[in-house]
Design an enzyme around this catalytic site. Structure first.
Site, PDB file in Angstrom:
ATOM      1  N   HIS A 114       0.802   4.405   7.329  1.00  0.00           N
ATOM      2  CA  HIS A 114       1.253   4.971   6.053  1.00  0.00           C
ATOM      3  C   HIS A 114       1.719   6.399   6.227  1.00  0.00           C
ATOM      4  O   HIS A 114       1.329   7.083   7.177  1.00  0.00           O
ATOM      5  CB  HIS A 114       0.111   4.911   5.031  1.00  0.00           C
ATOM      6  CG  HIS A 114      -0.506   3.565   4.905  1.00  0.00           C
ATOM      7  ND1 HIS A 114      -1.654   3.203   5.592  1.00  0.00           N
ATOM      8  CD2 HIS A 114      -0.126   2.475   4.202  1.00  0.00           C
ATOM      9  CE1 HIS A 114      -1.959   1.953   5.308  1.00  0.00           C
ATOM     10  NE2 HIS A 114      -1.041   1.486   4.475  1.00  0.00           N
ATOM     11  N   ASP A 150      -1.793   7.754   9.010  1.00  0.00           N
ATOM     12  CA  ASP A 150      -2.798   6.993   9.752  1.00  0.00           C
ATOM     13  C   ASP A 150      -2.202   6.017  10.761  1.00  0.00           C
ATOM     14  O   ASP A 150      -2.886   5.133  11.247  1.00  0.00           O
ATOM     15  CB  ASP A 150      -3.709   6.238   8.778  1.00  0.00           C
ATOM     16  CG  ASP A 150      -2.939   5.297   7.857  1.00  0.00           C
ATOM     17  OD1 ASP A 150      -1.739   5.041   8.111  1.00  0.00           O
ATOM     18  OD2 ASP A 150      -3.520   4.816   6.858  1.00  0.00           O
ATOM     19  N   SER A 200       0.798  -1.231   0.000  1.00  0.00           N
ATOM     20  CA  SER A 200       0.000   0.000   0.000  1.00  0.00           C
ATOM     21  C   SER A 200       0.825   1.273   0.000  1.00  0.00           C
ATOM     22  O   SER A 200       0.294   2.345  -0.250  1.00  0.00           O
ATOM     23  CB  SER A 200      -0.952   0.020   1.198  1.00  0.00           C
ATOM     24  OG  SER A 200      -0.208  -0.155   2.386  1.00  0.00           O
TER      25      SER A 200
END
Length: 371
Positions: free
Chosen positions: A353, A350, A48
């Site tokens: 990330h 968050d 991600s």
């Protein structure tokens, strides 16, 4: 949605001079200007930290928090399939190289969709296959590994060859292959049982998986490959919140969990050694080590020096308060979560990330090496 597991996958960096330097192998324009060298596209792999849309449509991960506001708010103004408030490292790489945005693999169909570059990264992906992790007693949550992404790349290669073989060779030679950070989810899952030793035992397997993928890329014609190292795991707000310790557990310069960062350093040492071996085996290829570790540690240790605020170990978006502002029950994008007023002052978006500001900061050295 279902409650978060004890170690959520990194739904996911950068370049410094490698120990054995090799200049980038750019592809010359065919317009007669042989002095002007450039790249034409990017092929990207990872999790991600690099995914720009695959997890948003992959059934297992579609509808996750990163598809909800306030993800994407800073640059796109809406969720964009990226696990950040804005752009990722790969976005800044694409902008700096002045090449097209690569198509997320799961959204493309034909050779034309992939000709301008492809992003194979999937949020939650692991370096190792789920079956191998399960054999070690480690459970993953997204059934995608680096070998799957590499197989997708081989599918794209076949598509491009079938349309124009000569063009295919030029496509590979004029491309930057960006292998974003991969392996942190494997380590997260191993660490969920607080077992650093089990996580450390994965290092040779993870580096071996990266090596196998790189050899396939090189065999397909890749000439310029940037491979990201491991991030400082002990500086992740998620890990800091999940594994509180005593004063002796933290690096006094950063406040990060020392033993987790030592794991990342072990990974990076093995990765650099492997890249050195491949440079010897494949002369004429540029295999560049992309360092995420040092930029992030520098930003955490001295945030004001790099434009960040005074809480570099706290998540901008989420809940829970305290020094890390992280709690799975109020994970960013879920009810009860809130976002900070100025994400540009935060390193972590968050708790897992990076913010767009951190991604921009990390990418600077990579572009210096490639341009």
């Amino acid at each position: 949605m279902a409650p978060f597991p004890a170690a959520v996958p990194l739904l996911l960096i950068l370049l410094v001079a490698a120990e054995l330097p090799a200049g980038p192998a750019a592809y010359a324009d065919t317009d007669g200007d042989r002095d002007r060298m450039r790249y034409s596209r990017v092929f990207a792999f990872g999790n991600s930290l690099t995914d720009t849309g695959n997890a948003a449509v992959f059934p297992v991960t579609a509808g996750g928090p990163f598809t909800m506001p306030p993800y994407g708010e800073t640059f796109f103004g809406h969720p964009s399939g990226r696990a950040s408030n804005g752009r990722l490292i790969v976005d800044f790489l694409v902008e700096g190289l002045k090449v097209p945005q690569p198509t997320p693999y799961l959204t493309g169909r034909t050779a034309a969709d992939f000709l301008n570059g492809t992003n194979f990264a999937v949020g939650g992906a692991t370096a190792l296959d789920p079956a191998f992790l399960a054999s070690k007693g480690i459970m993953s949550f997204v059934p995608i590994s680096l070998s799957n992404e590499t197989s997708w790349f081989e599918n794209v290669v076949r598509l491009l060859k079938s349309s124009d073989y000569d063009q295919h060779r030029k496509t590979m030679a004029s491309s930057v292959f960006y292998v974003g950070e991969i392996g942190v989810n494997d380590y997260f899952f191993a660490l969920s049982n607080n077992s650093v030793n089990v996580a450390a035992s994965l290092v040779p397997h993870i580096v071996g998986a990266i090596r196998s993928s790189l050899t396939i890329m090189i065999a397909a014609g890749a000439r310029t490959v940037a491979v990201s190292g491991m991030l400082p795991i002990g500086c992740e707000p998620q890990q800091l919140a999940l594994f509180p310790g005593g004063p002796g557990d933290y690096d006094p310069a950063t406040g990060c969990i020392a033993r987790f960062n030592e794991l990342a350093e072990l990974h990076n040492l093995a990765l650099k050694r492997m890249l050195g071996e491949l440079r010897l085996a494949y002369p004429g290829r540029s295999l560049l080590y992309a360092d995420i570790y040092r930029p992030v540690v520098s930003a955490v240790a001295s945030p004001a020096s790099y434009g960040f605020g005074d809480t570099p170990l706290a998540a901008c978006c989420g809940g829970g308060g305290g020094p890390y502002n992280f709690n799975f029950s109020t994970f960013c994008g879920t009810p009860g979560s809130t976002a900070c007023a100025d994400p540009s002052k935060f390193v972590s978006w968050d708790g897992i990330h990076f913010t767009e500001a951190a991604n921009r900061f990390i990418t600077r050295d990579m572009l210096k090496r490639l341009l």
